[in-house]
Design an enzyme around this catalytic site. Structure first.
Site, short mmCIF file in Angstrom:
data_model
loop_
_atom_site.label_atom_id
_atom_site.label_comp_id
_atom_site.label_asym_id
_atom_site.label_seq_id
_atom_site.Cartn_x
_atom_site.Cartn_y
_atom_site.Cartn_z
N HIS A 153 0.80 -1.23 0.00
CA HIS A 153 0.00 0.00 0.00
C HIS A 153 0.83 1.28 0.00
CE1 HIS A 153 -2.57 -3.21 1.72
NE2 HIS A 153 -3.47 -2.66 0.95
N GLY A 210 -4.59 11.69 10.02
CA GLY A 210 -5.52 10.78 9.35
C GLY A 210 -5.72 11.16 7.88
N ARG A 222 -4.20 16.84 4.92
CA ARG A 222 -3.53 17.45 6.07
C ARG A 222 -2.04 17.07 6.05
NH1 ARG A 222 -6.24 15.94 11.28
NH2 ARG A 222 -8.07 16.71 10.20
N ARG A 280 -3.43 5.08 -3.73
CA ARG A 280 -4.78 5.34 -3.20
C ARG A 280 -4.96 6.78 -2.71
NH1 ARG A 280 -7.99 0.76 -0.98
NH2 ARG A 280 -7.16 -1.06 -1.99
N ARG A 315 1.18 9.44 15.75
CA ARG A 315 -0.11 9.83 15.16
C ARG A 315 -0.44 11.23 15.64
NH1 ARG A 315 -5.28 10.07 13.96
NH2 ARG A 315 -6.83 10.14 15.62
N ILE A 316 -0.84 12.10 14.70
CA ILE A 316 -1.31 13.44 15.07
C ILE A 316 -2.73 13.57 14.54
CG2 ILE A 316 0.88 14.68 15.39
CD1 ILE A 316 0.80 15.52 12.47
N ASP A 351 -13.87 18.41 19.02
CA ASP A 351 -15.28 18.50 19.41
C ASP A 351 -15.48 18.02 20.84
OD1 ASP A 351 -14.82 16.29 17.20
OD2 ASP A 351 -16.21 15.43 18.65
N1 HPA Z 1 -15.31 10.37 17.75
C1 HPA Z 1 -14.40 9.64 17.12
N2 HPA Z 1 -13.39 10.17 16.47
C2 HPA Z 1 -13.27 11.51 16.46
C3 HPA Z 1 -14.19 12.31 17.10
C4 HPA Z 1 -15.24 11.71 17.79
O1 HPA Z 1 -16.10 12.38 18.37
N3 HPA Z 1 -13.80 13.60 16.89
C5 HPA Z 1 -12.68 13.57 16.17
N4 HPA Z 1 -12.35 12.30 15.89
#
Ligand code: HPA
Length: 236
Positions: free
Chosen positions: A4, A20, A24, A43, A87-88, A204
């Site tokens: 991969h 992720g 970014r 990919r 991981r960031i 969040d």
């Molecule tokens: N849940 C899972 N992964 C996440 C979240 C969440 O609320 N926010 C950012 N990544």
């Protein structure tokens, strides 16, 4: 070249930063690294290698979830000379006392995922960070005067849930926040005797559904990126 990742073995640095999102990864690499090369785009999962303050660093995306980061981190550890992956990422805070933009260094990742059991016959529902990266990040944050929390995090397999109550595993381990990748990364590193850390920005707040907007997200990740890069160059 692995299944991969299309980079040649010498095109990936011993330390890899993994957001992720491929875009970014591109943004951070273009902004922060010198002597930059795009070394894999299989990919559309971009990997860039360059130097930060003279030290080679690779920045490459993990994709979302344990299966995805499981593949990329396993190939980096086993088919390239990668010793350390940081991981960031972003996370959702389970606690009102943790605010948007706060940074978390995960000391342990807890999950209902079958990843570690399926891959390595590992039966526990938590895996600690591996090697010295976690400590180096904590020390570097202190030296940079960057506030940083440490604690358990929940690597969930699902982003959308119908049940609004806290998952049992979150209560069992007193998890600070939810993300979806650290468990597989830590399990791979543990099995392969490599180094892995996970540094997260709170994007969040789960109980109130407060969120950082998409526009703010880019800017807000600078503090985490600076800390990860300053830590990464102490690892080699
Ligand atoms: N849940 C899972 N992964 C996440 C979240 C969440 O609320 N926010 C950012 N990544």
């Amino acid at each position: 070249m692995s299944i991969h990742i299309s980079a040649r073995p010498d095109e990936i640095a011993p330390v890899v930063l993994m957001p992720g999102d491929p875009l970014r990864a591109k943004h951070i690499a273009e902004k922060m690294l010198s002597d930059l090369r795009l070394v894999s785009r299989t990919r559309n999962i971009y990997f860039y290698t360059g130097t930060y303050k003279g030290t080679p660093v690779t920045i490459g995306a993990s994709g979302m979830g344990c299966p995805s980061i499981g593949i990329y981190s396993y190939e980096l550890y086993t088919e390239y000379d990668v010793e350390c992956i940081i991981r960031i990422g972003t996370c959702g805070s389970y606690m009102m006392g943790i605010k948007l933009y706060d940074l978390i260094n995960a000391d342990v990742a807890c999950s209902e995922s079958t990843y570690a059991r399926s891959a390595f016959d590992y039966l526990k529902n938590s895996v600690p960070h591996q090697g010295n990266a976690y400590d180096i990040i904590n020390e570097t944050a202190k030296a940079m005067n960057t506030p940083l929390r440490t604690g358990a995090i929940h690597s969930g397999d699902v982003f959308y849930r119908i049940d609004r109550t806290l998952p049992e595993i979150v209560i069992e381990h007193n998890c600070l926040a939810a993300e979806m990748e650290a468990f597989a990364l830590f399990a791979n590193a543990q099995y392969l005797e490599k180094t892995a850390a996970t540094l997260l920005t709170v994007s969040d707040i789960i109980p109130t559904q407060e969120k950082i907007s998409a526009d703010e997200r880019e800017r807000s990740l600078d503090k985490m990126t600076d800390l990860a890069l300053e830590s990464a160059i102490k690892m080699v």
